[in-house]
Design a protein around this motif. Structure first.
Motif, PDB file in Angstrom:
ATOM      1  N   ASN A  37       0.881  -1.134  -0.192  1.00  0.00           N
ATOM      2  CA  ASN A  37      -0.193   0.225  -0.203  1.00  0.00           C
ATOM      3  C   ASN A  37       1.253   1.049  -0.043  1.00  0.00           C
ATOM      4  OD1 ASN A  37      -2.547  -1.634  -0.003  1.00  0.00           O
ATOM      5  ND2 ASN A  37      -3.229  -0.754   1.712  1.00  0.00           N
ATOM      6  N   LEU A  38       2.045   1.266   0.768  1.00  0.00           N
ATOM      7  CA  LEU A  38       2.512   2.203   0.726  1.00  0.00           C
ATOM      8  C   LEU A  38       3.281   2.661  -0.430  1.00  0.00           C
ATOM      9  CD1 LEU A  38       4.948   1.749   4.372  1.00  0.00           C
ATOM     10  CD2 LEU A  38       2.773   3.403   4.123  1.00  0.00           C
ATOM     11  N   LEU A  39       3.356   1.260  -0.962  1.00  0.00           N
ATOM     12  CA  LEU A  39       4.649   1.924  -2.341  1.00  0.00           C
ATOM     13  C   LEU A  39       3.104   2.772  -3.088  1.00  0.00           C
ATOM     14  CD1 LEU A  39       6.629  -1.721  -2.994  1.00  0.00           C
ATOM     15  CD2 LEU A  39       7.568   0.964  -1.992  1.00  0.00           C
ATOM     16  N   VAL A  40       2.106   1.248  -3.230  1.00  0.00           N
ATOM     17  CA  VAL A  40       1.423   1.970  -4.586  1.00  0.00           C
ATOM     18  C   VAL A  40       0.977   3.785  -3.683  1.00  0.00           C
ATOM     19  CG1 VAL A  40      -1.019   1.613  -5.525  1.00  0.00           C
ATOM     20  CG2 VAL A  40       0.797   0.261  -4.822  1.00  0.00           C
ATOM     21  N   PHE A  41       0.758   4.062  -2.585  1.00  0.00           N
ATOM     22  CA  PHE A  41       0.102   5.455  -2.777  1.00  0.00           C
ATOM     23  C   PHE A  41       0.896   6.401  -3.059  1.00  0.00           C
ATOM     24  CE2 PHE A  41      -3.600   3.220  -0.110  1.00  0.00           C
ATOM     25  CZ  PHE A  41      -4.782   3.609  -1.473  1.00  0.00           C
ATOM     26  N   THR A  42       2.476   6.174  -3.388  1.00  0.00           N
ATOM     27  CA  THR A  42       3.463   7.344  -3.580  1.00  0.00           C
ATOM     28  C   THR A  42       3.684   6.858  -4.553  1.00  0.00           C
ATOM     29  OG1 THR A  42       4.799   5.696  -3.362  1.00  0.00           O
ATOM     30  CG2 THR A  42       4.540   6.960  -1.069  1.00  0.00           C
ATOM     31  N   ARG A  43       2.890   6.571  -5.404  1.00  0.00           N
ATOM     32  CA  ARG A  43       3.517   7.119  -6.976  1.00  0.00           C
ATOM     33  C   ARG A  43       2.165   8.030  -7.851  1.00  0.00           C
ATOM     34  NH1 ARG A  43       6.437   2.810  -9.837  1.00  0.00           N
ATOM     35  NH2 ARG A  43       4.313   3.245 -11.208  1.00  0.00           N
ATOM     36  N   PHE A 309       0.036  -0.931  -8.812  1.00  0.00           N
ATOM     37  CA  PHE A 309       1.063  -1.789  -8.316  1.00  0.00           C
ATOM     38  C   PHE A 309       1.809  -3.422  -9.301  1.00  0.00           C
ATOM     39  CE2 PHE A 309       0.288  -6.975  -6.728  1.00  0.00           C
ATOM     40  CZ  PHE A 309       1.549  -7.253  -5.595  1.00  0.00           C
ATOM     41  N   PHE A 310       0.960  -3.064 -10.604  1.00  0.00           N
ATOM     42  CA  PHE A 310       1.647  -4.732 -11.292  1.00  0.00           C
ATOM     43  C   PHE A 310       2.978  -3.483 -11.871  1.00  0.00           C
ATOM     44  CE2 PHE A 310      -2.956  -7.274 -12.005  1.00  0.00           C
ATOM     45  CZ  PHE A 310      -2.073  -7.944 -11.296  1.00  0.00           C
ATOM     46  N   LYS A 311       3.156  -2.159 -11.730  1.00  0.00           N
ATOM     47  CA  LYS A 311       3.700  -1.745 -12.415  1.00  0.00           C
ATOM     48  C   LYS A 311       5.089  -1.521 -11.585  1.00  0.00           C
ATOM     49  CE  LYS A 311       1.488   2.203 -15.039  1.00  0.00           C
ATOM     50  NZ  LYS A 311       0.961   4.017 -15.208  1.00  0.00           N
ATOM     51  N   ILE A 312       5.023  -1.219 -10.083  1.00  0.00           N
ATOM     52  CA  ILE A 312       5.660  -1.626  -9.264  1.00  0.00           C
ATOM     53  C   ILE A 312       6.280  -3.002  -9.559  1.00  0.00           C
ATOM     54  CG2 ILE A 312       6.086  -1.884  -6.986  1.00  0.00           C
ATOM     55  CD1 ILE A 312       4.206   0.151  -6.508  1.00  0.00           C
ATOM     56  N   ILE A 313       5.917  -4.061  -9.298  1.00  0.00           N
ATOM     57  CA  ILE A 313       6.296  -5.487  -9.858  1.00  0.00           C
ATOM     58  C   ILE A 313       6.892  -5.192 -10.988  1.00  0.00           C
ATOM     59  CG2 ILE A 313       5.319  -8.183 -10.478  1.00  0.00           C
ATOM     60  CD1 ILE A 313       4.864  -6.758  -7.140  1.00  0.00           C
ATOM     61  N   ARG A 314       6.618  -5.118 -11.976  1.00  0.00           N
ATOM     62  CA  ARG A 314       7.355  -5.349 -13.341  1.00  0.00           C
ATOM     63  C   ARG A 314       8.402  -4.798 -13.176  1.00  0.00           C
ATOM     64  NH1 ARG A 314       1.972  -4.814 -15.901  1.00  0.00           N
ATOM     65  NH2 ARG A 314       1.951  -2.917 -16.035  1.00  0.00           N
ATOM     66  N   LYS A 315       8.622  -3.441 -12.632  1.00  0.00           N
ATOM     67  CA  LYS A 315       9.396  -2.887 -11.925  1.00  0.00           C
ATOM     68  C   LYS A 315      11.082  -3.290 -11.617  1.00  0.00           C
ATOM     69  CE  LYS A 315      11.187   1.647 -10.033  1.00  0.00           C
ATOM     70  NZ  LYS A 315      10.874   3.026  -9.630  1.00  0.00           N
ATOM     71  N   TYR A 316      10.173  -4.570 -10.594  1.00  0.00           N
ATOM     72  CA  TYR A 316      11.349  -4.666  -9.609  1.00  0.00           C
ATOM     73  C   TYR A 316      12.208  -6.084  -9.993  1.00  0.00           C
ATOM     74  CZ  TYR A 316      11.100  -1.264  -6.125  1.00  0.00           C
ATOM     75  OH  TYR A 316      11.396  -0.172  -5.051  1.00  0.00           O
ATOM     76  N   ARG A 317      10.964  -7.043 -11.057  1.00  0.00           N
ATOM     77  CA  ARG A 317      11.301  -7.777 -12.012  1.00  0.00           C
ATOM     78  C   ARG A 317      11.743  -7.757 -12.988  1.00  0.00           C
ATOM     79  NH1 ARG A 317       6.078 -12.457 -13.175  1.00  0.00           N
ATOM     80  NH2 ARG A 317       8.191 -12.676 -14.168  1.00  0.00           N
TER      81      ARG A 317
END
Length: 349
Positions: A37-43, A309-317
């Protein structure tokens, strides 16, 4: 050992199992989900929305509930290990802090519902009240007010002996006997569950009414506003799911506290105390779902949240692929700027 003693032992064992299992589920799900949540809401796409700020702040308080309060409650209610039962200072600080931290997120959800009501109003001057600056001020004022409303707890909480579910007389941290113990039962129920739930429903209905009026006045939305409206609808769905879970999770403990306050003067045998303890501990354990499940609700109900959220996952993968795509976009933008620049002809002589 009589059949009553056997049943009491079975109930007490069930209490420990329920507390440990439910609390561990909340701890694992909550820790993972709230960090996301913290990661997504700071996008960037959600970072400047006042509703997102309320949900982000609520996430921060909920993370404290999951990481700090749940382990303490597992030790206290599951295994009867609590320093607050033997040290008066810890007793006062623990209950004062824990009540505040658990209450503030519920009221932040109320503020988020109120913000959706303002944002959906057909009147422009009301919509202007919904802003990022207003959200910051509201969060600060609400936190201070809730602290003030609980300031009586360090004064009236004390260590006193009581009969536990095993029939033993043990020390515990409670409100002062008499009128205050009845008062704190109603007070905490109203601030933590009844009032927030009621206001969430009220603002939810008012928001729905605003949306219906807006559709009647403006049946067709300009193309430029469709993206913003779509995002607002997604945030509204996320908030509605959160409200529903908060109400369901906190309602049982409210019912129990009202029952306990009305039966406080009755003489109860050991078996009834064990059954009531089972009801109380189960209802109290269920309240933590209101603090641990927001990420999963937002992912299921909010397309915009799920996309970020999926953008964050793709970014770290695939960090290299992300950097490569970013570089290509930047080069493409520079090239377009150069092509659009006017050609200047220098005259000589």
């Amino acid at each position: 050992m009589s059949s009553i003693d056997i049943r009491i032992n079975q109930i007490n064992t069930a209490v420990t199992v329920i507390i440990v299992v439910v609390s561990l589920i909340n701890f694992i799900l909550g820790t993972i989900g709230l960090l996301f949540n913290l990661l997504v809401f700071t996008r960037r796409s959600l970072g400047h929305e006042p509703c997102s700020l309320y949900l982000f702040s609520s996430t921060c308080f909920n993370l404290f509930v999951i990481i700090v309060i749940i382990p303490v409650r597992i030790a206290s209610e599951g295994f009867n290990i609590d320093l607050g039962n033997y040290n008066l200072i810890i007793c006062k600080i623990e209950f004062f802090t824990f009540y505040i931290i658990r209450t503030i997120p519920c009221w932040l959800i109320v503020l988020a519902c109120f913000d959706r009501y303002l944002h959906s109003s057909p009147r422009a001057y009301i919509r202007q009240i919904s802003s990022y600056k207003t959200a910051k001020i509201s969060i600060g004022i609400t936190s201070i007010v809730i602290i003030i409303l609980h300031i009586h707890m360090p004064i009236y909480y004390e260590i006193s002996n009581s009969v536990d579910q095993f029939g033993n007389i043990t020390p515990g941290c409670y409100g002062r006997k008499g009128i205050y113990r009845t008062f704190i039962a109603f007070w905490s129920t109203a601030l933590y569950s009844l009032c927030p739930s009621f206001l969430m429903l009220v603002f939810g209905l008012l928001t729905f009414n605003n949306i219906r009026q807006t559709r009647q006045v403006l049946p067709r939305i300009p193309q430029t506003n469709q993206i913003t409206r779509r995002r607002d609808i997604q945030l509204g769905r996320m908030l509605a799911a959160q409200v529903l879970v908060v109400i369901i999770a906190t309602l049982p403990i409210s019912i129990y506290r009202l029952y306990a306050s009305f039966t406080l003067s009755l003489t109860k045998d050991i078996f009834r105390l064990a059954v009531e303890n089972l009801a109380y501990k189960t209802a109290n354990a269920l309240t933590y779902f209101a603090h641990s499940t927001s990420f999963y609700l937002y992912t299921l109900t909010g397309t915009v949240f799920r996309r970020e959220f999926f953008k964050i996952i793709r970014k770290y993968r695939h960090p290299n692929r992300t950097n490569f795509v970013t570089a290509r976009v930047a080069i493409h933008q520079i090239s377009n700027l150069r092509n659009n620049q006017p050609i200047t002809i220098k005259r000589t002589g």
